[in-house]
Design an enzyme around this catalytic site. Structure first.
Site, short mmCIF file in Angstrom:
data_model
loop_
_atom_site.label_atom_id
_atom_site.label_comp_id
_atom_site.label_asym_id
_atom_site.label_seq_id
_atom_site.Cartn_x
_atom_site.Cartn_y
_atom_site.Cartn_z
N LYS A 22 0.86 -1.21 0.00
CA LYS A 22 0.00 0.00 0.00
C LYS A 22 0.88 1.24 0.00
CE LYS A 22 -1.79 1.65 4.03
NZ LYS A 22 -1.58 3.09 4.25
N ASN A 23 1.91 1.23 0.90
CA ASN A 23 2.68 2.46 1.10
C ASN A 23 3.77 2.67 0.06
OD1 ASN A 23 1.01 3.20 3.12
ND2 ASN A 23 2.35 2.50 4.78
N ARG A 93 -4.69 10.90 3.94
CA ARG A 93 -3.49 11.68 4.27
C ARG A 93 -2.47 11.56 3.14
NH1 ARG A 93 -0.13 14.05 7.98
NH2 ARG A 93 2.05 13.54 7.73
N CYS A 117 -5.27 8.68 9.74
CA CYS A 117 -5.60 7.95 10.97
C CYS A 117 -5.65 8.90 12.18
CB CYS A 117 -4.50 6.93 11.27
SG CYS A 117 -4.61 5.51 10.22
N ARG A 122 -0.28 14.29 13.07
CA ARG A 122 0.03 14.21 11.64
C ARG A 122 0.25 15.60 11.03
NH1 ARG A 122 -1.58 9.19 10.13
NH2 ARG A 122 0.33 9.16 8.91
N ASP A 125 4.20 20.34 8.67
CA ASP A 125 5.19 21.43 8.67
C ASP A 125 6.46 21.08 7.90
OD1 ASP A 125 5.44 19.51 10.72
OD2 ASP A 125 6.90 20.77 11.75
N LEU A 126 6.89 19.82 8.00
CA LEU A 126 8.16 19.44 7.34
C LEU A 126 7.99 19.44 5.82
CD1 LEU A 126 9.42 16.59 9.70
CD2 LEU A 126 9.95 19.04 9.76
N ASP A 304 3.83 0.40 12.24
CA ASP A 304 2.61 -0.16 11.65
C ASP A 304 2.37 -1.60 12.08
OD1 ASP A 304 2.83 1.57 8.44
OD2 ASP A 304 2.34 2.22 10.47
N ARG A 397 -9.27 -0.15 3.89
CA ARG A 397 -8.37 0.89 3.37
C ARG A 397 -7.03 0.27 2.96
NH1 ARG A 397 -6.88 4.99 7.60
NH2 ARG A 397 -5.30 5.40 6.00
C1 EPZ Z 1 4.14 6.88 6.76
O1 EPZ Z 1 3.36 7.92 7.29
C2 EPZ Z 1 3.17 5.75 6.53
N1 EPZ Z 1 2.12 6.18 5.59
C3 EPZ Z 1 2.52 5.37 7.85
O2 EPZ Z 1 1.68 4.25 7.61
C4 EPZ Z 1 3.62 4.95 8.83
O3 EPZ Z 1 3.02 4.68 10.08
C5 EPZ Z 1 4.63 6.09 8.98
O4 EPZ Z 1 5.16 6.45 7.69
C6 EPZ Z 1 5.81 5.69 9.85
O5 EPZ Z 1 6.44 4.55 9.30
C7 EPZ Z 1 2.39 6.18 4.27
O6 EPZ Z 1 3.49 5.87 3.82
C8 EPZ Z 1 1.26 6.58 3.37
P1 EPZ Z 1 5.91 10.10 9.20
P2 EPZ Z 1 3.98 9.39 7.45
O7 EPZ Z 1 5.88 11.38 8.47
O8 EPZ Z 1 5.05 9.60 6.45
C9 EPZ Z 1 6.12 13.60 12.20
C10 EPZ Z 1 -0.25 3.00 7.68
O9 EPZ Z 1 -0.75 2.44 8.65
N2 EPZ Z 1 5.93 14.58 11.13
O10 EPZ Z 1 7.06 9.15 8.96
O11 EPZ Z 1 2.86 10.35 7.50
C11 EPZ Z 1 4.86 12.80 12.48
O12 EPZ Z 1 3.99 13.52 13.34
C12 EPZ Z 1 0.27 4.41 7.81
O13 EPZ Z 1 -0.07 2.48 6.54
C13 EPZ Z 1 6.05 15.93 11.44
O14 EPZ Z 1 6.31 16.30 12.58
O15 EPZ Z 1 4.63 9.30 8.85
C14 EPZ Z 1 5.40 11.56 13.16
O16 EPZ Z 1 5.59 11.82 14.54
C15 EPZ Z 1 -0.10 5.01 9.16
N3 EPZ Z 1 5.86 16.85 10.46
C16 EPZ Z 1 6.78 11.39 12.52
O17 EPZ Z 1 7.07 12.58 11.79
C17 EPZ Z 1 5.58 16.50 9.16
O18 EPZ Z 1 5.44 17.40 8.31
C18 EPZ Z 1 6.82 10.23 11.56
O19 EPZ Z 1 5.72 10.38 10.73
C19 EPZ Z 1 5.45 15.12 8.87
C20 EPZ Z 1 5.64 14.17 9.86
#
Ligand code: EPZ
Length: 418
Positions: A22-23, A93, A117, A122, A125-126, A304, A397
């Site tokens: 999926k991802n 998202r 989710c 979520r 900012d980054l 996950d 999903r």
């Molecule tokens: C990806 O989400 C995956 N989704 C998530 O899978 C997975 O849980 C996550 O990576 C961690 O492995 C997809 O690939 C579509 P992050 P992502 O940005 O990229 C913080 C599932 O179940 N952050 O790596 O959104 C955030 O709050 C989903 O398939 C910021 O602070 O996760 C978190 O604490 C759920 N600012 C940390 O980074 C930003 O702009 C890691 O989140 C973006 C993220």
């Protein structure tokens, strides 16, 4: 309302085939926007999240055709608008993955704050900082953002936090930027080298994918062609835990065990009996003992798979501590497991302690999010008695055709509409 009805407590047997990741699919479809040529994608999972992504891209003007056996034909040359449909963005998202490619190709994108989710804030900012580092100008209008850039300019971007989708988005945007982009503290999940392989196959110049430092040399244009989506490592780990939780001999096929080595290491520490092949894993009935885990960016234990592992530990002898530092709201489903008979104490939003084993009992439960929802399916299949699971959209999903695949290994599960 659609719901699953599950009669648990049965041993399962046979083979379950892992679907495409999926991802990765949710990033490769947006990546096709970087080229005006037609693309063919194989092993695409049939899941709701991808259908929302397809709807969002078709709304922009993309032509996407489902062929047979998980193959899709994608053409984005006729995209004629740069505003993502808000109601679709709210549902998914990952729609933010369209931002980088749209900025790189059209120099503009407007999107509402994405949904997703309930596992945490979520923030985005980054993403916004990264795009501005590449030269985009951002304006906020209410709860949506518009990013514009006549031409993206390569830059050195240091990510203060490891973020999977931020790494992927900036990598895609940088492929068509002027000059070289360096991304430091990049995520290393297997979907990132796979996405880089798709891009490099079609003319991009990316090195370092799968390491903390990505270097992207901008090119004038990208071509498109054929590409296979890799197996879903989260499905793989989930089905391994299903086999262990139901004391079943299950063969999980069409997978890449190397993508979940840390998970398999922790499972073997619990006493799990596993036979690990090149593209399959066989579970055997095992007496498990509690083993602590801390989730961590790849190659650590994936967040996950935290929920399925927590459910498995309710069936293990002794105590186990689950530490989830990545998301601040990804452990609240454990109160549902307690309602089913588990003995889980929440120490703080990032830590729970499990005492096992406890017999789980079937009951009415509501799926809170994608991964916790699938965890409730595992718990219901292991529990004594009948469970009814509501809000199954959350499960559909991310898990293709899950009822039929579970029925094929002997699970007593059906989907009803009442
Ligand atoms: C990806 O989400 C995956 N989704 C998530 O899978 C997975 O849980 C996550 O990576 C961690 O492995 C997809 O690939 C579509 P992050 P992502 O940005 O990229 C913080 C599932 O179940 N952050 O790596 O959104 C955030 O709050 C989903 O398939 C910021 O602070 O996760 C978190 O604490 C759920 N600012 C940390 O980074 C930003 O702009 C890691 O989140 C973006 C993220």
């Amino acid at each position: 309302m659609e719901k699953y009805i599950i009669n648990g407590g049965k041993k399962l047997s046979g083979e379950i085939k892992v679907a495409g990741a999926k991802n990765l699919a949710l990033k490769v479809f947006p990546a096709t926007i970087l080229s005006q040529e037609t693309c063919f994608l194989n092993n695409v999972p049939e899941i709701e999240d991808l259908q929302r992504m397809i709807e969002t891209m078709e709304d922009l003007g993309a032509k996407i055709e489902k062929l047979k056996n998980g193959k899709y034909k994608v053409s984005t040359k006729d995209i004629n608008k740069t505003e993502l449909k808000p109601d679709l963005v709210k549902k998914l998202r990952a729609s933010i993955m369209l931002a980088g490619p749209m900025l790189a190709r059209f120099g503009e994108i407007t999107l509402a704050h994405p949904g997703g989710c309930i596992i945490g804030q979520r923030p985005i900012d980054l993403f916004l900082e990264g795009f501005q580092k590449l030269g985009a100008k951002m304006t906020e209008n209410g709860s949506s953002y518009t990013l514009k850039a006549d031409k993206l300019i390569g830059a050195k971007i240091i990510l203060p936090k490891i973020s999977v989708t931020v790494t992927e988005n900036l990598m895609m945007a940088a492929t068509l930027a002027q000059g070289t982009t360096i991304i430091k503290n990049a995520a290393m999940e297997p979907e990132i080298p796979a996405l880089a392989e798709y891009l490099n196959k079609h003319g991009a110049k990316i090195t370092g994918a799968g390491t903390p430092e990505l270097i992207i040399e901008g090119v004038k244009k990208l071509s498109a062609g054929e590409f296979d989506i890799i197996p879903d490592r989260i499905e793989t780990g989930t089905f391994v835990m299903l086999g262990l939780m139901t004391q079943s001999e299950l063969k999980i096929t069409n997978c890449n065990p190397q993508h979940i080595e840390t998970v398999l290491y922790s499972l073997e520490k619990t006493g799990a009996k596993l036979k690990i092949g090149k593209d399959y894993i066989i579970t055997k009935p095992s007496n498990l003992k509690g083993v602590n885990i801390t989730t961590h960016e790849y190659p650590g234990f994936p967040t996950d798979l935290q929920a399925p592992y927590t459910a498995l530990m309710t069936q293990a002898e002794g105590m186990s501590l689950i530490h989830e530092p990545i998301f601040e709201a990804r452990l609240f489903y454990t109160d549902i497991l307690n309602q089913m008979g588990a003995n889980i104490i929440m120490c703080d939003p990032h830590r729970v302690v499990i005492n096992g084993p406890t017999q789980l009992h079937g009951r009415l439960v509501v799926s809170p999010d994608l991964r916790a929802g699938m965890t409730l399916v595992l718990a219901a299949l292991s529990a004594k008695g009948t469970s009814s699971i509501e809000n199954i959209y959350q499960i559909n999903r991310g898990y293709e055709n899950i009822v039929e695949r579970l029925q094929n290994i002997g699970a007593d599960i059906k989907q009803i509409n009442e």
